[in-house]
Motif scaffolding. Structure first.
Motif, short mmCIF file in Angstrom:
data_model
loop_
_atom_site.label_atom_id
_atom_site.label_comp_id
_atom_site.label_asym_id
_atom_site.label_seq_id
_atom_site.Cartn_x
_atom_site.Cartn_y
_atom_site.Cartn_z
N VAL A 1 0.83 -1.20 0.00
CA VAL A 1 0.00 0.00 0.00
C VAL A 1 0.86 1.25 0.00
N VAL A 2 1.85 1.27 0.89
CA VAL A 2 2.77 2.41 0.99
C VAL A 2 3.98 2.09 0.11
N VAL A 3 3.91 2.44 -1.14
CA VAL A 3 4.89 2.01 -2.13
C VAL A 3 6.19 2.79 -1.99
N GLY A 4 7.32 2.06 -2.03
CA GLY A 4 8.64 2.70 -2.05
C GLY A 4 9.09 3.31 -0.75
N LYS A 5 8.48 2.91 0.36
CA LYS A 5 8.84 3.47 1.67
C LYS A 5 9.19 2.36 2.66
N ASP A 6 10.09 1.47 2.26
CA ASP A 6 10.44 0.33 3.11
C ASP A 6 11.04 0.77 4.45
N ARG A 7 11.86 1.81 4.43
CA ARG A 7 12.50 2.26 5.67
C ARG A 7 11.46 2.80 6.64
N VAL A 8 10.51 3.58 6.12
CA VAL A 8 9.45 4.14 6.96
C VAL A 8 8.57 3.02 7.52
N VAL A 9 8.22 2.06 6.69
CA VAL A 9 7.40 0.93 7.12
C VAL A 9 8.11 0.14 8.21
N ARG A 10 9.41 -0.09 8.03
CA ARG A 10 10.17 -0.86 9.02
C ARG A 10 10.21 -0.12 10.36
N THR A 11 10.37 1.21 10.30
CA THR A 11 10.39 1.98 11.54
C THR A 11 9.05 1.89 12.26
N ALA A 12 7.95 1.95 11.51
CA ALA A 12 6.62 1.85 12.11
C ALA A 12 6.44 0.51 12.80
N VAL A 13 6.87 -0.57 12.17
CA VAL A 13 6.75 -1.90 12.76
C VAL A 13 7.66 -2.02 13.99
N THR A 14 8.84 -1.42 13.91
CA THR A 14 9.76 -1.43 15.05
C THR A 14 9.12 -0.76 16.26
N VAL A 15 8.50 0.40 16.04
CA VAL A 15 7.85 1.11 17.15
C VAL A 15 6.69 0.31 17.70
N LEU A 16 5.94 -0.36 16.84
CA LEU A 16 4.84 -1.21 17.29
C LEU A 16 5.34 -2.30 18.23
N LEU A 17 6.41 -3.00 17.82
CA LEU A 17 6.93 -4.09 18.64
C LEU A 17 7.64 -3.59 19.89
N ALA A 18 8.06 -2.33 19.87
CA ALA A 18 8.70 -1.75 21.06
C ALA A 18 7.69 -1.12 22.00
N GLN A 19 6.41 -1.27 21.68
CA GLN A 19 5.30 -0.74 22.49
C GLN A 19 5.42 0.77 22.64
#
Length: 323
Positions: A27-45
């Motif tokens: 969905v968020v095309v070409g923003k792998d770094r941003v997506v990874r940061t979002a998932v990192t923050v999710l898992l870090a609560q």
């Protein structure tokens, strides 16, 4: 036995995180770094603040994360007339039962998407403080626990300041990380225009995990090992920021704690059972830049918080033996 459980948990973190990132990247095309940061923050609560100009996909990022997890999602459009009770909830008198009933507000969800958070009044912004810091809401003297996992993804436009209320430092410090979307590269923008103009990709996004799994993985990430040397490195960075000549306000103890938690999540996504200084360094700027205040000299020199923190990482030595 415990070691096997830890390894299996780490494997599950990687598998589930990869699924979430893949779903969001569709969905968020070409923003792998941003997506990874979002998932990192999710898992870090933690909570995520997304700042950028209109039209670059800030809200789309938040919606994609919510859709990729089978959990409750609430969207709040922050406006000047939004009331604190709209966010936290309100007690309403039930005439039949002759008692007050609590009606939950928008904050009672696993993922809360706050659009244009700086358009709400400071009183409404502060309604999020307790929820973000403690995972609970107190209304009329009664405390209500929020669901787990709980994450606030707020967006704001840093360019258009008319009719807005800039987030105070106390509120910004509640966000674990701040990111900027940035413009996509030409190839990604072409792909996005081609796919998004026909259908809404969010409609086709199916959940790849559920809230119970994410909550379990969050606890697994919190148990990841961070050596005393790595913890000392984080403290050294925090102390150095408080005495840096180009910073008027350095890093708070909460920021140091958030940096450790984010580093644990980053290490887990990399498949490691322990945190390295590299994890700390990769996340130092998104976790710390929005919390520091530049000195007057740094402002006159047109420095940015990101530049100062990058220099700080070069100046503070990495503990020996943990590189």
């Amino acid at each position: 036995m415990g070691e096997d459980r830890g390894v299996s948990e780490l494997d599950e973190v990687q598998v589930v995180a990869a699924r979430i990132q893949e779903a969001m990247s569709a969905v968020v095309v070409g923003k792998d770094r941003v997506v990874r940061t979002a998932v990192t923050v999710l898992l870090a609560q933690g909570h995520l603040l997304v700042e950028d100009v209109p039209g670059v996909g800030k809200t789309l990022l938040a919606k994609a994360l919510g859709r990729s997890i089978d959990c409750s999602v609430q969207r709040v459009q922050f406006t000047p007339d939004l009331l604190p009770s709209d966010v936290t909830g309100v007690s309403v008198f039930n005439q039949d039962a002759r008692t007050f009933e609590f009606r939950p507000g928008a904050v009672f969800a696993n993922i809360v998407v706050g659009d244009e958070i700086n358009r709400a009044s400071p009183k409404t912004q502060s309604a999020l403080l307790e929820a973000m810091a403690e995972g609970q809401v107190t209304v009329d003297g009664t405390t209500y626990r929020l669901e787990e996992p709980f994450m606030v993804m707020a967006t704001q436009n840093p360019i258009e300041m008319e009719g807005t209320y800039p987030l105070p430092e106390a509120q910004r410090d509640r966000f674990m990380a701040r990111i900027e979307m940035g413009y996509p590269d030409p190839a990604a923008e072409l792909a996005m225009i081609g796919s998004h103009s026909e259908t809404d990709p969010l409609d086709e996004l199916e959940p790849v995990t559920d809230s119970a799994t994410v909550a379990r993985l969050v606890q697994a990430v919190r148990r990841l090992y961070a050596s005393p040397a790595v913890l000392q490195y984080v403290v050294d960075l925090a102390v150095a920021s408080r005495h840096h000549p180009r910073l008027r306000l350095g890093v708070s103890p909460r920021a140091a704690l958030h940096l450790v938690r984010a580093a644990r999540a980053h290490a887990a996504l990399a498949g490691r059972e322990h945190v390295l200084p590299d994890d700390v360094q990769r996340l130092a700027v998104p976790v710390l830049a929005h919390r520091v205040i530049l000195s007057n000299d740094a402002r006159l020199a047109r420095d940015t918080a990101e530049q100062v923190l990058t220099d700080l990482l070069r100046e503070v030595p990495v503990p020996a033996g943990v590189r």
